[in-house]
Scaffold this active site. Sequence first.
Site, PDB file in Angstrom:
ATOM      1  N   ASP A 162     -56.865  70.355  42.439  1.00 14.21           N
ATOM      2  CA  ASP A 162     -56.734  71.641  41.769  1.00 14.21           C
ATOM      3  C   ASP A 162     -57.467  71.645  40.425  1.00 14.21           C
ATOM      4  OD1 ASP A 162     -55.714  74.206  41.171  1.00 14.21           O
ATOM      5  OD2 ASP A 162     -53.973  73.343  40.157  1.00 14.21           O
ATOM      6  N   ASN A 406     -52.894  60.314  42.400  1.00 20.85           N
ATOM      7  CA  ASN A 406     -52.070  61.482  42.104  1.00 20.85           C
ATOM      8  C   ASN A 406     -51.740  62.228  43.387  1.00 20.85           C
ATOM      9  OD1 ASN A 406     -50.956  63.593  40.173  1.00 20.85           O
ATOM     10  ND2 ASN A 406     -52.346  64.827  41.419  1.00 20.85           N
ATOM     11  N   GLU A 407     -50.464  62.383  43.636  1.00 20.23           N
ATOM     12  CA  GLU A 407     -49.946  63.189  44.741  1.00 20.23           C
ATOM     13  C   GLU A 407     -50.585  62.908  46.089  1.00 20.23           C
ATOM     14  OE1 GLU A 407     -49.735  67.340  43.763  1.00 20.23           O
ATOM     15  OE2 GLU A 407     -48.060  66.992  42.424  1.00 20.23           O
ATOM     16  N   ASN A 460     -44.089  64.609  39.969  1.00 22.01           N
ATOM     17  CA  ASN A 460     -44.579  65.955  39.654  1.00 22.01           C
ATOM     18  C   ASN A 460     -43.637  66.939  40.335  1.00 22.01           C
ATOM     19  OD1 ASN A 460     -46.743  64.672  38.534  1.00 22.01           O
ATOM     20  ND2 ASN A 460     -48.243  65.318  40.059  1.00 22.01           N
ATOM     21  N   TYR A 462     -42.006  70.981  40.631  1.00 20.90           N
ATOM     22  CA  TYR A 462     -42.182  72.397  40.317  1.00 20.90           C
ATOM     23  C   TYR A 462     -40.979  73.231  40.729  1.00 20.90           C
ATOM     24  CZ  TYR A 462     -46.747  71.179  38.686  1.00 20.90           C
ATOM     25  OH  TYR A 462     -47.767  70.623  37.939  1.00 20.90           O
ATOM     26  N   TYR A 466     -43.014  76.674  42.290  1.00 22.93           N
ATOM     27  CA  TYR A 466     -43.425  76.758  43.697  1.00 22.93           C
ATOM     28  C   TYR A 466     -42.205  76.839  44.614  1.00 22.93           C
ATOM     29  CZ  TYR A 466     -48.152  75.405  42.229  1.00 22.93           C
ATOM     30  OH  TYR A 466     -49.381  75.354  41.639  1.00 22.93           O
ATOM     31  N   GLU A 499     -45.398  65.778  35.755  1.00 28.09           N
ATOM     32  CA  GLU A 499     -45.811  67.188  35.794  1.00 28.09           C
ATOM     33  C   GLU A 499     -44.572  68.040  35.988  1.00 28.09           C
ATOM     34  OE1 GLU A 499     -48.903  68.385  38.565  1.00 28.09           O
ATOM     35  OE2 GLU A 499     -50.113  66.622  38.098  1.00 28.09           O
ATOM     36  N   TRP A 544     -46.998  69.734  32.608  1.00 22.37           N
ATOM     37  CA  TRP A 544     -48.297  70.143  33.144  1.00 22.37           C
ATOM     38  C   TRP A 544     -48.626  71.510  32.602  1.00 22.37           C
ATOM     39  CZ3 TRP A 544     -51.937  67.350  35.090  1.00 22.37           C
ATOM     40  CH2 TRP A 544     -53.000  67.957  35.780  1.00 22.37           C
ATOM     41  N   LYS A 563     -51.086  76.719  33.620  1.00 22.85           N
ATOM     42  CA  LYS A 563     -49.840  76.023  33.258  1.00 22.85           C
ATOM     43  C   LYS A 563     -49.920  75.372  31.879  1.00 22.85           C
ATOM     44  CE  LYS A 563     -48.294  75.315  37.991  1.00 22.85           C
ATOM     45  NZ  LYS A 563     -49.536  75.663  38.717  1.00 22.85           N
TER      46      LYS A 563
HETATM   47  C1  GCB Z   1     -49.969  69.333  41.025  1.00 28.46           C
HETATM   48  C2  GCB Z   1     -51.251  68.618  40.799  1.00 28.46           C
HETATM   49  C3  GCB Z   1     -52.094  69.276  39.726  1.00 28.46           C
HETATM   50  C4  GCB Z   1     -52.051  70.784  39.888  1.00 28.46           C
HETATM   51  C5  GCB Z   1     -50.618  71.241  39.757  1.00 28.46           C
HETATM   52  C6  GCB Z   1     -50.460  72.750  39.907  1.00 28.46           C
HETATM   53  O1  GCB Z   1     -49.004  68.828  41.488  1.00 28.46           O
HETATM   54  O2  GCB Z   1     -51.086  67.262  40.519  1.00 28.46           O
HETATM   55  O3  GCB Z   1     -53.397  68.786  39.807  1.00 28.46           O
HETATM   56  O4  GCB Z   1     -52.870  71.420  38.974  1.00 28.46           O
HETATM   57  O5  GCB Z   1     -49.849  70.628  40.728  1.00 28.46           O
HETATM   58  O6  GCB Z   1     -50.571  73.441  38.921  1.00 28.46           O
HETATM   59  O7  GCB Z   1     -50.253  73.196  41.035  1.00 28.46           O
END
Ligand code: GCB
Length: 590
Positions: A162, A406-407, A460, A462, A466, A499, A544, A563
Amino acid sequence: MLALRDSLSRNSKCLDGVWDFKVDTDNSGVEERWFDKPLTDTRSMPVPASYNDITTEIEVHDHVGLVWYEREAIAPRFGDDRLLIRFGSVTHEAQVYINGKEVAYHKGGYLPFEADITDLVKDGEPFRVTVAVDNRLGWQSIPPGYITQDEAGNDQQKYWHDFYNYAGIHRSVHLYTRPEVHVSDVTIVTDIDGSAGVVKYDVVAEGAKNVSVRVLDAERNEVAAGEGASGELRVENAKLWAPGEGNLYTLEITADDDVYPQRFGIRTVEIKDNQFLINGKPFYFRGYGRHEDNLIRGKGHDNVMMVHDFEVMKWQGANSFRTSHYPYAEEVMDYADEQGFVVIDETPAVGLNMGIGGGIFGAQGFVTFSEDTANKETQEVHANEIRDLIARDKNHPCVVIWSIANEPETNTDASREYFEPLAKVARDADPTRPVGYVNVMLSTPDVEKITDFFDVIMLNRYYGWYFQTGHLGDAEAGLRRELDEWIKRYPGKPIIFTEYGPDTMPGLKDYFRRPWSEEFQEDNIGMFHKVFDDYPEVVGEQMWNFADFQTTPGTMRVGGNKKGMFTRDRLPKSNAYKVRDRWLAMKEKQ
Ligand code: GCB
């Protein structure tokens, strides 16, 4: 690979500036041997910078494949020494020619490389430097990607991470001289014994008859000295490197005629009973995942932005950041050492997860690990990225954790097979620092399969963005449930949130504090912080992102990812003040 340092025996000359540039529209320049003669029909391009946003032409911005850079340079006087050309990074692939002869090929967009050009140039004479830069990503590159064609037959680069696929000569280019017999590597490991620092060193200087070292303090006083390529020294009354205190020493190495100054800090890092200890004291990470991303420059290193970003981070009371999602410029690592910032150092292994793309879950139709996708060869490229990152950054006191991805996908047996050897590669390359990877929300502890290979849990998450979008009550309940499960399954492993946070449109205000508003960013991040405060196992919060940044276009992205705690031009969103109050209060206590 050693950093570029001037010394009694080493002199450098910077080749940054405005180079000639040409897009290779048909990607035919290598076959047509464009490097044989000076490029024609060129335009100007600054180095270092991403080329994408410099011009106003979509053909330059969106080009998939090769672009060419060229300039003339004058060889410095190098006598009996060797002359090298060194690139801080070229993204993602580079072929370098000197007067038309290929001297270097390098794949991997975020690490330095160099070539010996002694036999191709003469003291004081001009010569031509040509660089073919390729921005294409494939299944065997890190990060991965693939190329498709649109209906008109134009190539389109696809990838799962991303952030925008910026390309170009992203970091400085130098010529430098060094003696034929020279220091080619050094590893420094430090320990603390009462008020003394213990400094173990190991120098590689092939062919050198005499190797000696001196430890110099910040005022260049000699505080210890030794003979031989390896040994252990004691620095009495050592000034420790510590968070917020960038105390540094220099190991000045002399190998026959070569002198190489290697900076280091005296500090220890250790994990004990859920805690992350620096110099034996519990450390709590406050900060961000960041990006090398700026207006116009893209991913080009810029000292103006670097120093400003550190000032902004200090203003907010941050003490750390992660180099999400690739190794940052060597200048940044040096500066973090000096400023006493703590760094989680990450490889470019991002997007190894076909279940997510550009922040959208379940969007793709590929299998992550298979013979046709990320395979053994990809794994070997990934292993080399880990080795090369550690080789470059191992002597930076700021680095306290290696993040090897990462992820990635980590909820399948194939992922377990893929990652087990890679965790070992990191440990073999550096047995002194904790190793981890950054976990995605699809890999909750009930399905995740690789955490036992690692020392820390980096998450990470959300919740409220999300998932349970806008519903912070449910989000909080979900977050607490998940944390309880991690702690139950992996007692003793500290947890760092690497994040969290929602997209936030700067200036969008809302009495009802709904998603995308500045108020919602305060509430969502505030919810996470409240939960973190209840769990002693949580030893860090890196939200993040430090700042808004550019991405590929998409329905989930409005002029990029929003973000940021700060806008893309580094102005605070309202949440920045709230978090500042929290972090400054925490700083007082630490
Ligand atoms: C994540 C990723 C990051 C994205 C973020 C997002 O988990 O590691 O690269 O930018 O989510 O904002 O969706």
